[in-house]
Design a protein around this motif. Structure first.
Motif, PDB file in Angstrom:
ATOM      1  N   TYR A 312       0.832  -1.201   0.000  1.00  0.00           N
ATOM      2  CA  TYR A 312       0.000   0.000   0.000  1.00  0.00           C
ATOM      3  C   TYR A 312       0.867   1.251   0.000  1.00  0.00           C
ATOM      4  O   TYR A 312       0.595   2.234  -0.696  1.00  0.00           O
ATOM      5  N   GLY A 313       1.923   1.244   0.813  1.00  0.00           N
ATOM      6  CA  GLY A 313       2.779   2.424   0.917  1.00  0.00           C
ATOM      7  C   GLY A 313       3.442   2.780  -0.396  1.00  0.00           C
ATOM      8  O   GLY A 313       3.519   3.957  -0.775  1.00  0.00           O
ATOM      9  N   ILE A 314       3.930   1.770  -1.109  1.00  0.00           N
ATOM     10  CA  ILE A 314       4.554   2.011  -2.411  1.00  0.00           C
ATOM     11  C   ILE A 314       3.529   2.564  -3.395  1.00  0.00           C
ATOM     12  O   ILE A 314       3.817   3.487  -4.186  1.00  0.00           O
ATOM     13  N   LEU A 315       2.306   2.030  -3.344  1.00  0.00           N
ATOM     14  CA  LEU A 315       1.242   2.547  -4.211  1.00  0.00           C
ATOM     15  C   LEU A 315       0.961   4.016  -3.915  1.00  0.00           C
ATOM     16  O   LEU A 315       0.804   4.842  -4.828  1.00  0.00           O
ATOM     17  N   LEU A 316       0.912   4.373  -2.630  1.00  0.00           N
ATOM     18  CA  LEU A 316       0.662   5.764  -2.246  1.00  0.00           C
ATOM     19  C   LEU A 316       1.785   6.682  -2.723  1.00  0.00           C
ATOM     20  O   LEU A 316       1.535   7.824  -3.144  1.00  0.00           O
ATOM     21  N   LEU A 317       3.030   6.214  -2.692  1.00  0.00           N
ATOM     22  CA  LEU A 317       4.148   7.050  -3.137  1.00  0.00           C
ATOM     23  C   LEU A 317       4.136   7.253  -4.645  1.00  0.00           C
ATOM     24  O   LEU A 317       4.639   8.267  -5.140  1.00  0.00           O
ATOM     25  N   THR A 318       3.551   6.298  -5.406  1.00  0.00           N
ATOM     26  CA  THR A 318       3.404   6.537  -6.850  1.00  0.00           C
ATOM     27  C   THR A 318       2.262   7.515  -7.127  1.00  0.00           C
ATOM     28  O   THR A 318       2.283   8.238  -8.119  1.00  0.00           O
ATOM     29  N   LYS A 319       1.277   7.534  -6.246  1.00  0.00           N
ATOM     30  CA  LYS A 319       0.153   8.461  -6.417  1.00  0.00           C
ATOM     31  C   LYS A 319       0.533   9.886  -5.996  1.00  0.00           C
ATOM     32  O   LYS A 319       0.001  10.865  -6.520  1.00  0.00           O
TER      33      LYS A 319
END
Length: 494
Positions: A312-319
């Motif tokens: 989830y954290g990696i996804l948030l950093l791409t967003k």
């Protein structure tokens, strides 16, 4: 056979009506359960609480009935607790009263009250005290737990370099690395990433977490008295966990064959030492069942929760690439491009720390918490909860509470920063639960999240395959747990 099924359903209907009648009568004898929507026989409040969105349904009822209310999940009454003050009052101020583990019927067939996570009473106290001691002391005189995490983070970085910026899906890349940390503690060794048995184990753990959040499992939790007699998808979870138990039992046999009590290698060995010390005690809790199931509890939780949060954290950093850029800037300033990140770096990196905390808040991995029961007849906020009453402490209601988080539905790291940019603790940050049932591996998970996040961003920039505004962070499944969506991204070396 068909006639027997009809009779089973008939008697289940009669029994559920009787249970609801008894529960209603209890509200008028020396006390009362909290208010809530009126149940109907057998279905309970199924019209108000959707099994496809249980947490969201309970949050709607929270707005109507307040921070303490009762719902009937099928024929079973459950008291729901919402908001930080309510959870603190119950789980801390009256911690002993609310310290029981509630039944999760979909996995109770596997655990039957054994293992530290599902145990109650003296069994739970003994297993928790022992497990905490081993987790805290493990590695003294040998490699520290921090060194184990750093080593695995290094292996992960090398694995990510192999992608050379091509689109990649990270679910099992991350879980292999994270799982090796807890594996080295409970089994005494890490697994090679290409080990087929290890890969299958991780697949089973991932599938089990998904199945626990599936509507079938929630339906089973409501109607286990009937569904246990019928085939269906609800039996898939049972079979997955049985296979995981078999793996752990096999590892125990391997340890027993080469066991040296003077040189314990892992959690299993320490447990075996206690088993030998108490072999003449007929009431000991240090037995094979508790060994296998406590080891499975630690292995499962130590693999899935941290790896899901990282995904989830990696996804948030791409967003939010601007957040990623600020994290990298702080890493470069404090750690530099080459030194391996360590736990001592965390106090010097308030923005990164805030981003990790906000990631945990937003991902809200177990929004309904794990069920509790009251251990004795309990008075709470003017209501009477008989011994054995099921309680759902909604952790998600705290992590989304506007009183403590200014923008509860928005990824906003400033929730954990003061006006000078220093890290600010928030008492409503409860992703690891609260009170006496606080997650055993909290400190380990915190260290893992920090070292993994910083190691990844130190070495790579993360890019989504779609414009950042189009990145969807909606969970793949939302039930007992919020399962991260499956996604691809590019991991580009710096």
């Amino acid at each position: 056979m068909e006639l027997r099924g009809v009779f089973t359903i008939f008697w289940a209907l009669c029994l559920s009506c009787l249970i609801i009648l008894v529960a209603w009568k209890k509200t008028n004898k020396g006390g009362k359960l909290p208010p809530g929507p009126t149940p109907i026989p057998f279905l309970g409040n199924l019209l108000q609480v959707r099994i496809h969105g249980t947490f969201q349904s309970l949050m709607k009822l929270h707005k109507k009935y307040g921070s303490v209310f009762t719902v009937y999940l099928g024929p079973r009454p459950v008291v729901v607790l919402c908001g930080f003050e309510t959870l603190k009052e119950a789980l801390v101020d009256q911690g002993d009263d609310f310290s029981g583990r509630g039944e999760i019927a979909s996995i109770e067939r596997n655990f039957q009250g054994y293992g530290v996570a599902m145990a109650n009473g003296e069994r739970w106290k003994i297993l928790r005290r022992f497990s905490l001691t081993i987790l805290r002391d493990f590695g003294m005189g040998k490699r520290s737990v921090e060194e184990r995490i750093q080593e695995e983070a290094g292996f992960l970085v090398e694995e990510l370099r192999k992608t050379k910026g091509a689109p990649v899906e990270l679910t099992f890349i991350l879980s292999r690395s994270v799982s090796n940390v807890i594996s080295s503690i409970v089994f005494g060794n890490r697994f090679d990433y290409e080990d087929k048995e290890f890969q299958h184990l991780l697949w089973m753990i991932n599938q089990s977490f998904i199945e626990m959040s599936n509507p079938w499992a929630q339906a089973y939790d409501m109607y286990s008295g009937i569904m246990q007699y019928f085939p269906g998808r609800h039996n898939y979870l049972y079979n997955l966990i049985e296979d995981l138990k078999d793996f752990v039992a096999h590892r125990v046999k391997i340890n027993e064959a080469s066991f040296d009590p003077q040189n314990p290698r892992d959690f299993i060995d320490y447990f075996l030492i206690k088993m030998h010390q108490e072999k003449n005690n007929p009431h000991t809790e240090f037995n094979l069942k508790n060994l296998v199931l406590t080891t499975l509890n630690l292995f499962f939780a130590g693999t899935e929760t941290v790896s899901s949060t990282l995904r989830y954290g990696i996804l948030l950093l791409t967003k939010y690439p601007e957040v990623q850029a600020k994290v990298y800037e702080e890493i470069n300033h404090v750690i530099g491009p080459h030194r391996i990140p360590g736990a001592n770096d965390r106090p010097k990196m308030p923005y990164t720390d805030a981003v990790i905390h906000e990631t945990q808040r937003m991902t809200n991995i177990v929004p309904m918490g794990v069920p509790h029961i009251v251990t004795r007849d309990t008075h709470f906020r003017g209501y009477f909860l008989p011994k054995g009453t099921d309680v759902y402490p909604l952790l998600g209601s705290v992590l989304q509470e506007p009183k403590y988080f200014r923008y509860p539905d928005t990824f906003y790291p400033q929730h954990f920063l003061d006006e000078q940019g220093r890290f600010k603790k928030n008492e409503a940050f409860v992703p690891f639960s609260y009170g006496k049932r606080l997650c055993l591996g909290e400190s380990l998970a915190r260290m893992e999240l920090f070292i993994y996040f910083t190691s990844i961003i130190q070495n790579f920039s993360l890019h989504s395959l779609v414009p950042p505004d189009d990145v969807d962070i909606s969970p793949q499944v939302s039930g007992f747990g919020n399962i991260p969506p499956t996604y691809q991204l590019r991991v580009v070396a710096r």
